[in-house]
Design an enzyme around this catalytic site. Structure first.
Site, short mmCIF file in Angstrom:
data_model
loop_
_atom_site.label_atom_id
_atom_site.label_comp_id
_atom_site.label_asym_id
_atom_site.label_seq_id
_atom_site.Cartn_x
_atom_site.Cartn_y
_atom_site.Cartn_z
N ASN A 243 0.83 -1.26 0.50
CA ASN A 243 0.07 -0.30 0.14
C ASN A 243 1.04 1.33 -0.16
O ASN A 243 0.47 2.15 -0.71
CB ASN A 243 -0.83 0.16 1.34
N ALA B 289 6.35 -5.98 -1.25
CA ALA B 289 5.30 -7.38 -1.67
C ALA B 289 5.50 -7.32 -2.93
O ALA B 289 6.20 -6.48 -3.73
CB ALA B 289 4.17 -6.48 -1.49
N GLY C 14 2.13 -5.29 7.57
CA GLY C 14 1.64 -5.83 6.69
C GLY C 14 0.37 -6.75 7.83
O GLY C 14 0.23 -5.67 8.42
N GLU D 48 3.64 -3.74 12.35
CA GLU D 48 2.89 -3.11 12.13
C GLU D 48 1.84 -3.43 11.46
O GLU D 48 2.21 -4.09 10.49
CB GLU D 48 3.97 -2.22 11.80
N CYS E 260 -2.75 1.57 6.30
CA CYS E 260 -3.80 0.48 7.82
C CYS E 260 -4.53 1.74 8.52
O CYS E 260 -4.94 0.99 9.32
CB CYS E 260 -1.97 0.41 8.43
P1 NAD Z 1 0.59 -8.72 3.42
O1 NAD Z 1 0.19 -10.05 4.92
O2 NAD Z 1 -0.08 -10.19 3.01
O3 NAD Z 1 1.61 -9.08 3.20
C1 NAD Z 1 2.60 -8.12 3.31
C2 NAD Z 1 4.07 -8.48 2.91
O4 NAD Z 1 4.62 -10.36 3.49
C3 NAD Z 1 4.40 -8.55 1.37
O5 NAD Z 1 5.91 -8.80 1.38
C4 NAD Z 1 4.48 -10.06 1.30
O6 NAD Z 1 5.28 -10.61 0.16
C5 NAD Z 1 5.19 -10.79 2.66
N1 NAD Z 1 4.22 -12.24 3.02
C6 NAD Z 1 3.09 -12.91 3.04
N2 NAD Z 1 3.39 -13.96 3.62
C7 NAD Z 1 4.33 -13.99 4.59
C8 NAD Z 1 4.21 -15.35 4.73
N3 NAD Z 1 4.11 -16.17 4.99
N4 NAD Z 1 6.28 -15.02 5.62
C9 NAD Z 1 6.99 -13.41 5.57
N5 NAD Z 1 6.52 -12.71 4.28
C10 NAD Z 1 5.63 -12.82 4.21
O7 NAD Z 1 0.01 -7.38 3.59
P2 NAD Z 1 -0.38 -7.09 2.02
O8 NAD Z 1 -1.34 -7.10 1.77
O9 NAD Z 1 1.08 -6.06 1.32
O10 NAD Z 1 -0.60 -5.52 3.31
C11 NAD Z 1 -1.76 -4.75 3.53
C12 NAD Z 1 -1.58 -4.60 5.02
O11 NAD Z 1 -1.06 -4.18 5.79
C13 NAD Z 1 -3.00 -4.49 5.42
O12 NAD Z 1 -3.73 -5.46 6.61
C14 NAD Z 1 -2.17 -2.43 6.19
O13 NAD Z 1 -3.16 -2.39 7.32
C15 NAD Z 1 -1.64 -3.13 6.90
N6 NAD Z 1 -0.78 -2.22 7.10
C16 NAD Z 1 -0.37 -2.22 8.06
C17 NAD Z 1 0.67 -1.30 8.65
C18 NAD Z 1 0.96 -0.18 9.76
O14 NAD Z 1 1.96 0.15 10.17
N7 NAD Z 1 0.51 -1.01 10.96
C19 NAD Z 1 0.85 0.01 7.19
C20 NAD Z 1 0.43 -0.39 5.77
C21 NAD Z 1 -0.02 -1.85 5.74
#
Ligand code: NAD
Length: 487
Positions: free
Chosen positions: A153, A178, A229, A249, A283
């Site tokens: 995002n 990602a 994520g 996060e 997020c």
């Molecule tokens: P995601 O968890 O699907 O992926 C995030 C990252 O993790 C990607 O690089 C992905 O390839 C990797 N990943 C996926 N599965 C993994 C695993 N099993 N082991 C290690 N790495 C893995 O999230 P997304 O869909 O890319 O992002 C959206 C989410 O992120 C939303 O829930 C949003 O609220 C959250 N987010 C939180 C913050 C914060 O500051 N709290 C900021 C931005 C986004």
């Protein structure tokens, strides 16, 4: 037209996966394939980890001054490319060009801010409490090798908060972006290479989360993990990481609570910004609006009016406020939540289905849904799309209960003219930040950022970033005895 091929960056070299496997990045805005990149295997990741482990002691020995100069050179390498890299960000992520420009350029002051924090780290010297001849000298030392795993995002803002910061704290870094937005990460590495980062200090790995990402999580040579994520992914990482230092996060479902004495016009503007910025894929998006019953109708009217001002369209155009959503599963989730709401009695007042006539099927208009309750997905989970779900409450206790119910706790907001009511309610909200009379989507360089409960743990931003990427060591000195015989 030939599709450009981009590469990973391991041990100071641009490279492909050993297997030669690749994956493609397709623009959500235009539907065109933008680039192909290496699909790293666990073995490729292992090679990067070895390079980082080898480089780390050399980075830790750099003076703070040399690290600050390095960070400054990275910012100077980004500056001339802001316009071009913002366009690539828009193409791969789908967000409006005006948001992309801001996102890429914000990396510069943010990194410079953290560099100043690093220069000013102070650690105490303590007197022995039970042994007065002892002194305790506290030091901040790097974690070692650190994996930074980021979502799609904010492909510049999030790495821009972590990767170089981890490095200047003396760590060697393994950065995995990602898979729908790795082009921005390649540009970030181009800036770092231009700034002459030490070999092996920064490694970029592209590939699937469950394999390439999981290798970073499980490999015993990785000392720290900084993950941003989804909550479910964060939970899995937390289970699999063992005793590594982990910062998480995670997701949110940020409520904005409107009390009956609030400035409703200001509240409606802040709601629209919180719900529709980056098409709600934030997020700290304004995931839900909780409004006191006596002002419900007036607020809804104003939110619908504000919503009409947000223009959906081609994100490359300056006038566009809402671009394409990043990927199909995220749009499908929005559709699922809206359908669930309608089935349970909620009504759509604006938007509510995918837009037609644009270049892809990933355009979703700003949408207002009224009559939402906490039994609906829109009222009890993270929707992550351009949707303003409106729920009604009568007492402050009911507002707090609804706000806390999904057990997400990243950012929440209260709108009221009465600071006593604001503080009474703020104490009840279980969130890392509570914003009074501003949008839920609120962020600055220097206040701690992070969640309660399902939104994760650990704090970053400002000096908290420096703390997150270092550990405290105490050197204990016996000043009561001389080590020299007879002295
Ligand atoms: P995601 O968890 O699907 O992926 C995030 C990252 O993790 C990607 O690089 C992905 O390839 C990797 N990943 C996926 N599965 C993994 C695993 N099993 N082991 C290690 N790495 C893995 O999230 P997304 O869909 O890319 O992002 C959206 C989410 O992120 C939303 O829930 C949003 O609220 C959250 N987010 C939180 C913050 C914060 O500051 N709290 C900021 C931005 C986004």
């Amino acid at each position: 037209m030939d599709v450009p091929h981009l590469q990973m960056y391991i041990d100071g070299e641009w490279c492909d996966a050993a297997s030669g496997e690749t994956f493609e990045v397709r623009s959500p805005a235009t539907g065109h394939v933008l680039a192909s990149l290496p699909k790293a295997s666990r073995e490729d990741v292992g090679r990067a980890i070895d390079a980082a482990e080898d480089a780390q002691p050399r980075i830790a020995r750099l003076s703070i001054k040399d690290r600050a100069v390095l960070a400054g050179r990275i910012t100077e390498a980004i500056r001339p490319n802001i316009e071009a890299w913002a366009l690539d960000l828009t193409l791969e992520q789908g967000k409006p060009i005006k948001e992309s420009r801001l996102e890429v350029s914000e990396v510069i002051p943010n990194l410079l801010w953290n560099t100043e924090d690093l220069k000013r780290v102070e650690t105490p010297v303590l007197e022995g409490y039970s042994k007065p001849e002892m002194m305790y000298l506290l030091r901040r030392e790097p974690l070692g090798t650190v994996a930074v795993i980021t979502p799609w995002n904010y492909p510049w803002l999030l790495p821009g908060e972590f990767v170089v910061q981890a490095l200047i704290c003396g760590n060697a870094v393994l950065f995995k972006p990602a898979s729908t937005t790795p082009i921005s990460a390649v540009h970030f590495l181009e800036a770092m290479e231009h700034a002459r980062i030490p070999r092996g200090a920064m490694n970029l790995i592209t590939g699937p989360g469950p394999t390439a990402g999981m290798e970073l999580v499980e490999n015993p040579k990785v000392d720290g993990i900084c993950f941003t994520g989804e909550t479910l992914t964060g939970e899995e990482i937390s289970h699999r990481a063992g005793l590594k230092k982990v910062g998480l996060e995670l997701g949110g479902s940020g409520p904005l609570i409107v009390l009956d004495d609030a400035d409703l016009s200001k509240a409606a503007r802040d709601i629209a910004l919180g719900c529709y910025n980056n098409a709600g894929q934030v997020c700290c998006a304004n995931g839900r609006i909780l409004v006191q019953d006596s002002v419900h109708e007036r607020l809804v009217r104003k939110v619908v009016e504000e919503t009409r001002r947000w223009k959906l369209g081609d994100p490359r155009k300056e006038e566009t406020d809402v671009g394409a959503m990043n990927n199909e599963p995220t749009v499908e989730k929005v559709e699922r939540h809206i359908q669930d709401g309608i089935r349970q009695g909620a009504h759509v007042l604006s938007g509510g289905e995918r837009a037609s006539g644009l270049e892809t099927r990933l355009y979703y208009p700003p949408t207002v849904v009224d009559g939402v309750t906490t039994d609906m997905l829109l009222g009890n989970s993270e929707t992550f799309g351009p949707v303003a779900p409106i729920l009604e409450f009568h007492t402050l206790e009911q507002a707090a209960e609804a706000a806390n119910l999904p057990r997400y706790g990243l950012s929440m907001a209260i709108h009221t003219a009465n600071l006593r009511r604001a503080f009474t309610l703020a104490r009840e909200l279980k969130a890392g930040q509570v914003v009074i009379n501003d949008p839920v989507l609120y962020w600055d360089y220097n206040h701690p950022w992070g969640g309660f409960r399902r939104s994760g743990f650990g704090r970053v931003a400002g000096k908290w970033t420096i703390e997150a990427f270092t550990e405290l060591k105490t050197v204990i000195l016996n000043v009561g005895e001389s080590p020299l015989p007879g002295a």
